[in-house]
Each structure stands twice: as C-alpha cells, then as structure tokens.
Design an enzyme around this catalytic site. Structure first.
Site, short mmCIF file in Angstrom:
data_model
loop_
_atom_site.label_atom_id
_atom_site.label_comp_id
_atom_site.label_asym_id
_atom_site.label_seq_id
_atom_site.Cartn_x
_atom_site.Cartn_y
_atom_site.Cartn_z
CB CYS A 9 -0.98 -0.01 1.17
SG CYS A 9 -0.21 0.02 2.80
CG ASN A 12 4.39 -1.71 5.27
OD1 ASN A 12 5.50 -2.01 5.66
ND2 ASN A 12 3.42 -2.60 5.22
CB CYS A 14 -3.75 1.61 7.05
SG CYS A 14 -3.53 3.10 8.05
NE ARG A 15 -4.55 1.47 1.78
CZ ARG A 15 -4.37 2.23 0.72
NH1 ARG A 15 -5.24 2.17 -0.28
NH2 ARG A 15 -3.35 3.05 0.64
CG ASP A 126 -5.42 5.80 2.48
OD1 ASP A 126 -5.44 5.38 3.66
OD2 ASP A 126 -4.57 6.59 2.04
P1 4NP Z 1 -1.85 2.80 4.11
O1 4NP Z 1 -2.49 4.14 4.69
O2 4NP Z 1 -1.28 3.13 2.75
O3 4NP Z 1 -2.99 1.85 4.02
O4 4NP Z 1 -0.78 2.37 5.10
C1 4NP Z 1 -1.80 5.36 4.76
C2 4NP Z 1 -0.89 5.56 5.76
C3 4NP Z 1 -0.22 6.77 5.86
C4 4NP Z 1 -0.48 7.77 4.96
C5 4NP Z 1 -1.40 7.57 3.95
C6 4NP Z 1 -2.06 6.36 3.85
N1 4NP Z 1 0.19 9.01 5.08
O5 4NP Z 1 -0.11 9.93 4.28
O6 4NP Z 1 1.05 9.17 5.96
#
Ligand code: 4NP
Length: 159
Positions: A9, A12, A14-15, A126
């Site tokens: 993702c 790294n 959340c998803r 997201d």
């Molecule tokens: P992920 O979610 O891609 O599912 O881990 C996010 C985590 C952090 C950010 C964006 C999406 N960020 O902008 O810091």
C-alpha cells in the site's frame, strides 16, 4: 518450493499490514505455512520502522489477528525478484510499483482485489484519514480477497 506474497500500500501502516496479518492467519489455519511466505511494504518511505496504525491493530485484534510485530518498510527493486505476487491495494500503489518494476517482472504486480470473489470494487480504500468504520470495511474486503488469493495459489502451484 515456497510461494512468496508481498502486499503493498502507500504507507505500510494500514492496509498492507492488515492484509499480511489476515493472509498469514488464513495460511496457518490451512496448514500451509511451510509453502507460503507473507510480507508487506509501502511504496513511500513515510513510516519506515513504525508499527501499524493503532486503529488497524485494534480492528484486527477484534478478529484475533495480531499485527503488533509488523514494522513499516518500503518496497524495493529486489522485491520483484524475491516475490511471486506483488499485490497492490489500489491503482496508485500499482502505478508506483510499475514505475520501478523491471519489465520482465512487471507481470507479478496485480491488484489484490482482483482475487476477491465477493466484492466488485477493485481497490481497497485508504482508511487513514477516516474513522474506525473504515478499518472494519478494509478487513471485510481483505478477508474476502485473501480467500480468493489462496485458491489462486493452490491452483497455480498445485499445493
Ligand atoms: P496505508 O495508509 O497506505 O494503508 O498504510 C496510509 C498511511 C499513511 C499515509 C497515507 C495512507 N500518510 O499519508 O502518511
């Protein structure tokens, strides 16, 4: 041989760590730990060495999935050689992976939701900027796609 799966993702946190935890649990339940390796990474460097987002950890813990040991890392060029599946959570992640993918290994990059039998959406949304309900929906989608992915691996590798 071992089949190696990398979930990817943006951050790294959340998803993709959620997908790593869900898929690892499924693989263990099915007695396939010796055949399948699971890992996750982000396309960006924002959260290197950080644990997953607390909301992701909590939502997963309600389903008896432990994400606490996971630490953020960024996807690398080597990942295209090491892994058999590089599974992007959304189109942006997929584009970012394809931007660095060696041409002969680009076929390993797929959208994770392409393996989902039960959801029509092609992207795991997201959840970072939303509320806790977003994390439950992410889990529902990932659990479904994880079952489809395991079927694909079983068929393709005859395991
Ligand atoms: P992920 O979610 O891609 O599912 O881990 C996010 C985590 C952090 C950010 C964006 C999406 N960020 O902008 O810091």
């Amino acid at each position: 041989m071992r089949v190696r799966v990398l979930f990817v993702c943006l951050g790294n946190i959340c998803r993709s760590p959620t997908a790593e935890g869900v898929f690892r649990k499924l693989v263990t339940e099915q007695g396939m730990d010796r055949s399948i390796d699971v890992d996750s990474a982000g396309t960006h460097a924002y959260h290197i060495n950080e644990p997953p987002d607390q909301r992701a950890v909590q939502a997963a813990a309600y389903r008896e999935i432990d994400l606490t040991h996971i630490r953020g890392r960024q996807a690398t060029l080597e990942d295209f050689g090491s892994f058999d599946y590089l599974l992007a959570m959304d189109e942006e992640n997929r584009r970012n992976l394809l931007r660095i993918a060696p041409t002969d290994l680009a076929h390993k990059v797929r959208l994770f939701m392409d393996f989902s039998p039960g959801f029509n959406e092609r992207e795991v949304p997201d959840p970072y900027w939303g509320g806790t309900a977003g994390f439950d929906r992410v889990l529902d989608m990932i659990e479904d796609a994880a079952r489809g992915l395991l079927e694909d691996i079983r068929t393709r590798y005859q395991i």
